[in-house]
Design a protein around this motif. Structure first.
Motif, short mmCIF file in Angstrom:
data_model
loop_
_atom_site.label_atom_id
_atom_site.label_comp_id
_atom_site.label_asym_id
_atom_site.label_seq_id
_atom_site.Cartn_x
_atom_site.Cartn_y
_atom_site.Cartn_z
N ARG A 344 0.82 -1.21 0.00
CA ARG A 344 0.00 0.00 0.00
C ARG A 344 0.85 1.27 0.00
O ARG A 344 0.50 2.26 -0.66
CB ARG A 344 -0.91 -0.02 1.23
CG ARG A 344 -1.87 1.14 1.36
CD ARG A 344 -2.92 0.84 2.42
NE ARG A 344 -2.32 0.38 3.67
CZ ARG A 344 -1.92 1.19 4.66
NH1 ARG A 344 -2.06 2.51 4.53
NH2 ARG A 344 -1.40 0.70 5.76
N LEU A 345 1.98 1.26 0.71
CA LEU A 345 2.75 2.50 0.90
C LEU A 345 4.16 2.44 0.33
O LEU A 345 4.91 3.43 0.43
CB LEU A 345 2.84 2.82 2.40
CG LEU A 345 1.51 3.08 3.12
CD1 LEU A 345 1.72 3.20 4.62
CD2 LEU A 345 0.84 4.33 2.57
N GLY A 346 4.54 1.31 -0.27
CA GLY A 346 5.93 1.13 -0.70
C GLY A 346 6.39 2.13 -1.74
O GLY A 346 7.59 2.41 -1.83
N THR A 347 5.49 2.68 -2.53
CA THR A 347 5.87 3.66 -3.56
C THR A 347 5.43 5.08 -3.21
O THR A 347 5.57 5.99 -4.05
CB THR A 347 5.25 3.26 -4.91
OG1 THR A 347 3.83 3.18 -4.78
CG2 THR A 347 5.79 1.91 -5.37
N SER A 348 4.92 5.28 -2.01
CA SER A 348 4.42 6.60 -1.63
C SER A 348 5.57 7.53 -1.27
O SER A 348 6.33 7.28 -0.33
CB SER A 348 3.48 6.47 -0.42
OG SER A 348 3.09 7.75 0.04
#
Length: 795
Positions: A344-348
């Motif tokens: 969910r947040l790995g590329t944020s």
């Protein structure tokens, strides 16, 4: 006129057959569908009775009993008993009946000796082309009885097999599952007993095989009919439709294998699919199923590549290389859910790079939803995890103490973290050297067949792992107990299927559904019956715990089962230790001794009994009806399946419904209750979730070997509860000392003081955060899903 009638009839049959294939329906509505609260669906006709106790039937007829809480669902093959109000989720719904039966004339007697009860089967011949066979059974007095039987009725669900005339005629109506009859025998019977020169009769056989789900056999006979009868040429469309149905079965098998963690096998099935012979919809379904598997594999590879790139940008990249290699090797469909936060947040860009890497590592170690973003803490958690794994595997007390000392200086060595790590660890112990079978993959034998009776029991068991076994995936488990004259390997074969040298695999249901099967050697040499002793229990439990240390068994989905005397042992052990099981299955088990007294423990463990309705004299409902009546109550998830006209068998045809039952979402081990209300009457039956009894009082504990000499046979109640304000009260128990095993659960907060009360005693406890009890409990009981954090002894 006759020819016109025949032609019209054939056209009608063609139309109906096409309708059956295309729509899967037929006109009729005699049966009902029953939806149970546990999620299982049953089908048949309903009757209501007052009790499972056959001795109560006469009282009911005389008006002494007015209530009829027990429902019977009769599907022609079996009669299934359960508590109607307790188990039914809704009123039954009318559904179509099964296809009309095919009837065969047989020389059945008008009178003779009625077979009201039978013993075990000593031998049985195959059915000949007339639908007849010879069966030898043990009579109620122990003498062999030779019986000639014939099939008088058959449909897609069952065959009615009756006794035939002979020197001594026997009146006997028994039912066999159609699924248990071999295709070549059925085809030979149809060719002989039906008018094979009649297209109508051949189509009757086609309809039978369709209803039975044997589409390949239906195709064979339909193609023969098309080749034989020119007027059947128009039925070629039905061959295509049946081929589609057969393909759907194969597609469902591929999906099942993928869902069971056998993606390699699923892809092999899908890659070899005969898509050129199928319609567009089925081709698309095959493509979707293939893409689902490959898409997950691509996602796993992409996440690893992304994480590798991100780690390379950090100053602490070198420290993270070992855990990166571990994630790279282990990330798959079975472990992908651990990485949900990182997905969910790995590329944020709103989250710092270091925090994103921390989410990935913490997810791998702690599971989905960990939310840990401190990289220093997650690096420390890797070391903590490695020490925890070493602690669980170590048999050296000094080394375990050294590990505890080392962990006190690590930032992540907290009970909350360790508790989340434990279920995600690989099994801590390797397989003993030489345990792997030389030619059967996944089959191990642990321990010696002999036992030192003057020493505590040690693990002795066979275990079969499913295909494509992955130690990072949790598997449901069947712990199956053999009859006294059986072997652990017979249990492996019954559940997982006999190993085929030709295809080098087992094709049984445990293999297909991804279940681990553990079969302990629970008897001593020359033992003749189940003896209800604590030592027998320990033989079973010590083997289960060892298997849980060496294989990835899901502790919340362990089903205890058994055949014959092993079925009685499974019944007894399940309700003596109700905190361990997702369910209990007893096949032809005979209840005695403690089983008759442990029914108050029944609501905690779902029960599935299978037996023949004519198993011995008196029959089960007369002999054991009062015991079964006590277990089949409003609060119990309990079901009794009786095969019509059958004696003592192991009923392999029930295996389909057994796996449907075990795979229900409702059938997982229940959460530890805040209120314990059980009974006990034997040394060793003293651990109930978070309450462990000290020595049981002598006037309560009964030696099962001296059962008939006991002056008083009565189970003692065990009652305790977790109430408001963090208070635990032991209300009643046949012991003077107790151990309270504590972990965070409903109404119990270990961040606050805990008050324990028993009679006038009051003990205050505050958890100090130490992890020794947590680790030692996980090591000793091998239950890594519910390890207890602290223990308090009273007094």
């Amino acid at each position: 006129m006759d020819r016109l009638k025949m032609e019209l009839r054939r056209k009608f049959v063609f139309t109906c057959l096409g309708w059956l294939i295309a729509l899967g329906v037929s006109p009729a509505s005699a049966e009902q569908l029953f939806q149970l609260r546990n999620g299982l669906t049953l089908r048949g006709t309903k009757a209501e009775i007052a009790s499972l106790n056959a001795n109560a039937f006469s009282a009911a007829a005389a008006g002494e009993i007015k209530l009829s809480p027990i429902w019977i669902v009769d599907d022609g093959l079996t009669r299934i008993y359960f508590h109607g109000k307790g188990m039914a989720a809704a009123e039954p719904v009318d559904v179509r009946d099964i296809e009309q039966s095919i009837e065969f004339w047989q020389p059945t007697p008008l009178g003779g000796k009625e077979i009201s009860a039978i013993g075990s089967i000593l031998g049985v011949s195959p059915f000949n082309e007339f639908g007849r066979r010879v069966m030898t059974v043990r009579g109620v007095d122990g003498t062999p009885i030779r019986l000639v039987q014939g099939i008088t009725e058959i449909n897609g669900r069952y065959a009615r097999v009756e006794g035939l005339k002979g020197e001594t005629s026997y009146v006997w109506d028994m039912r066999l599952a159609t699924s248990s009859l071999k295709s070549d025998e059925l085809k030979a019977i149809f060719r002989r007993r039906l008018d094979w020169d009649s297209l109508d009769q051949r189509l009757q056989a086609v309809r039978f095989f369709m209803e039975a789900g044997r589409h390949g056999d239906a195709i064979d006979i339909l193609r023969e009919a098309i080749d034989t009868f020119p007027e059947a040429a128009k039925m070629q469309r039905q061959v295509v439709a049946l081929t589609e149905r057969q393909a759907t079965q194969l597609l469902d098998e591929a999906k099942l294998r993928a869902a069971s963690g056998q993606e390699t096998l699923a892809l092999e099935i899908l890659e070899k699919f005969p898509v050129d012979l199928l319609g567009r919809v089925t081709r698309l379904q095959v493509e979707d199923a293939t893409e689902k598997i490959l898409g997950t594999q691509r996602q796993s590879a992409s996440l690893v590549a992304q994480l590798e790139t991100q780690i390379a940008q950090l100053n602490r990249a070198q420290e993270l290389q070992p855990i990166l290699a571990e994630i790279k090797a282990g990330l798959s469909s079975s472990t992908l859910a651990r990485m949900s936060d990182y997905i969910r947040l790995g590329t944020s860009e709103a989250v710092p790079l270091e925090n994103r890497v921390a989410l990935a590592v913490a997810g791998w170690l702690l599971g989905s939803g960990s939310g840990e973003q401190n990289l220093t803490v997650t690096i420390s958690l890797v070391k903590v995890r490695d020490l925890v794994a070493e602690y669980l595997a170590s048999s050296d007390p000094a080394r375990r103490q050294a590990i505890l000392a080392e962990m006190r200086n690590l930032e992540g060595a907290q009970a909350e973290y360790i508790d989340r790590m434990l279920p995600l660890l690989s099994p801590p112990l390797d397989w003993p050297e030489g345990s792997q079978h030389e030619s059967i993959p996944g089959l191990h034998w642990v321990g010696d067949e002999s036992e030192q009776l003057d020493q505590p029991p040690v693990p002795r068991y066979a275990i079969q792992l499913p295909p494509d076994y992955n130690p990072l995936r949790e598997y449901p488990c069947i712990l199956s107990l053999h009859p006294v004259r059986g072997t652990p390997m017979s249990e492996i074969d019954w559940w997982s299927g006999v190993y085929s040298e030709e295809i080098q695999a087992r094709l049984g249901h445990a293999s297909r559904y991804g279940f681990i099967v553990v079969a302990p050697l629970w008897t001593r040499a020359s033992q003749g019956e189940y003896e209800y002793t604590s030592r027998e229990h320990e033989r079973v439990l010590v083997s289960l715990r060892d298997a849980m240390r060496r294989s990835s068994i899901d502790a919340d989905r362990v089903f205890i089962a058994g055949h014959g005397e092993g079925g009685a042992a499974a019944w007894d052990i399940a309700y003596s230790h109700p905190d361990l099981w997702a369910g209990m299955i007893s096949i032809s088990g005979e209840p005695a001794k403690t089983i008759a007294h442990y029914h108050p423990n029944a609501p905690y463990v779902p029960m599935y009994l299978v037996m023949g309705e004519r198993d011995g004299a008196p029959t089960p409902l007369v002999r054991n009806g009062p015991v079964m009546d006590d277990y089949v109550k409003f609060k119990s998830d309990a079901m009794v399946v009786m095969y019509r006209g059958r004696g003592r068998e192991f009923f392999y045809e029930e295996i389909h419904r057994l796996f449907d039952w075990m795979r229900l979402p409702a059938h997982v081990r229940k959460e530890a209750p805040t209120a314990i209300d059980t009974v006990t009457m034997r040394e060793g039956d003293n651990f109930f979730w978070w309450l462990e009894l000290g020595p049981i009082k002598p006037d309560v504990a009964i030696d099962p070997l001296m059962w008939d000499q006991a002056e008083r046979v009565r189970a003692a109640p065990v009652s305790a509860s977790i109430g408001t304000d963090n208070q635990i009260r032991v209300n009643q128990a046949p012991a003077e000392q107790f151990s309270l095993w504590l972990r965070p659960m409903r109404d119990l907060d270990l961040n606050k003081p805990v008050t324990i009360r028993y009679r006038s005693r009051r003990v205050l406890f505050e958890f100090d955060g130490a992890v020794e009890t947590l680790l030692e409990d996980a090591r000793r009981r091998a239950d890594r899903k519910r390890a207890y954090w602290a223990v308090v002894t009273v007094p």
